[in-house]
Scaffold this active site. Structure first.
Site, PDB file in Angstrom:
ATOM      1  N   HIS A 202      36.510  39.624  35.633  1.00 53.40           N
ATOM      2  CA  HIS A 202      36.909  40.885  34.769  1.00 53.40           C
ATOM      3  C   HIS A 202      36.600  42.219  35.544  1.00 53.40           C
ATOM      4  O   HIS A 202      35.650  42.078  36.239  1.00 53.40           O
ATOM      5  CB  HIS A 202      36.690  41.092  33.357  1.00 53.40           C
ATOM      6  CG  HIS A 202      35.171  41.362  33.220  1.00 53.40           C
ATOM      7  ND1 HIS A 202      34.786  42.619  33.129  1.00 53.40           N
ATOM      8  CD2 HIS A 202      34.186  40.484  32.922  1.00 53.40           C
ATOM      9  CE1 HIS A 202      33.548  42.808  32.853  1.00 53.40           C
ATOM     10  NE2 HIS A 202      32.927  41.744  32.507  1.00 53.40           N
ATOM     11  N   CYS A 203      37.350  43.312  35.521  1.00 58.48           N
ATOM     12  CA  CYS A 203      37.153  44.379  35.894  1.00 58.48           C
ATOM     13  C   CYS A 203      37.194  45.557  34.852  1.00 58.48           C
ATOM     14  O   CYS A 203      36.913  45.394  33.991  1.00 58.48           O
ATOM     15  CB  CYS A 203      38.127  44.556  37.241  1.00 58.48           C
ATOM     16  SG  CYS A 203      39.808  44.355  36.725  1.00 58.48           S
ATOM     17  N   ARG A 204      37.588  46.606  35.607  1.00 58.00           N
ATOM     18  CA  ARG A 204      37.425  47.979  34.669  1.00 58.00           C
ATOM     19  C   ARG A 204      38.939  48.145  34.092  1.00 58.00           C
ATOM     20  O   ARG A 204      40.130  47.244  34.729  1.00 58.00           O
ATOM     21  CB  ARG A 204      37.276  49.091  35.692  1.00 58.00           C
ATOM     22  CG  ARG A 204      38.532  49.330  36.643  1.00 58.00           C
ATOM     23  CD  ARG A 204      38.023  50.676  37.502  1.00 58.00           C
ATOM     24  NE  ARG A 204      38.797  50.912  38.568  1.00 58.00           N
ATOM     25  CZ  ARG A 204      40.015  51.457  38.441  1.00 58.00           C
ATOM     26  NH1 ARG A 204      40.719  51.574  37.167  1.00 58.00           N
ATOM     27  NH2 ARG A 204      40.835  51.454  39.207  1.00 58.00           N
TER      28      ARG A 204
END
Length: 207
Positions: A202-204
């Site tokens: 996952h990222c931002r």
């Protein structure tokens, strides 16, 4: 050489956005009103065809997460957990038998909240619902924090490795790909050793 490497990486990243727009697939489940509070961005939801379904019924099955198509569905891409989706996130880890989490953002960046902290600090533990997490080891190397977690779910002990890659900027992509490629190789090697089902990434939030 490094600037050319970074430019190619940036162009490939942009190309992904264009290719995604060409896909024709429904996202009925993600746009249902009863799951709206589980989406960090209301217009970014998984396709029905490759979304991850949690055990249960109705909205309890929904999480904003998708399988990345491939030979063995090695990756699951998901949004950074929000306060009200942390339990769903750990449900997914346990149900999908994921033993590796790769986090490509900081919890806070430039004064903005990017992701809720869903794992305990060094030598600490905390619980969400039936899930108790303990931080048993933490090491920093090459711009990445590697944390070994023990997750207890109803008496079942599960070992999970959490990688926090700190060199992905809030906007754009890293200037060079070398440290990211080294992380990728470490993760794939560990995955081959565990023999489990998927790697969660996952990222931002998308700005």
């Amino acid at each position: 050489m490094k600037s050319e490497d970074g430019m190619r990486f940036k162009n490939q990243f942009k190309e992904l956005k264009h290719r995604a727009k060409e896909l024709a697939s429904s996202s009925t489940e993600g746009f249902k009103p009863e799951v709206a509070m589980k989406n960090r961005d209301r217009n970014i939801v998984p396709y029905d065809a490759n979304r991850v379904c949690l055990n249960g019924q109705g909205r309890d099955t929904y999480i904003n997460a998708s399988y990345i198509k491939g030979r063995d569905k090695i990756f699951i891409a998901t949004q950074g957990p929000m306060r009200n989706t942390i339990i769903d996130f750990w449900r997914m880890i346990v149900e999908q038998e994921s033993r590796i989490i790769v986090m490509l953002t900081k919890c806070e960046d430039n004064g903005g909240r990017q992701c809720e902290r869903y794992w305990p600090a060094r030598n600490c533990e905390f619980s969400y619902g039936d899930y108790r997490k303990t931080n048993v080891d933490e090491k920093v190397s090459d711009g990445c924090i590697k944390t070994e977690l023990e997750v207890n779910f109803k008496g079942q002990e599960i070992a999970v490795t959490h990688y926090l890659f700190q060199r992905w900027p809030e906007n754009g992509v890293p200037l060079t790909t070398s440290s990211f490629i080294r992380l990728y190789r470490k993760v794939i090697y560990q995955f081959s050793e565990t023999g489990k089902q998927s790697i969660v990434v996952h990222c931002r939030p998308i700005s």
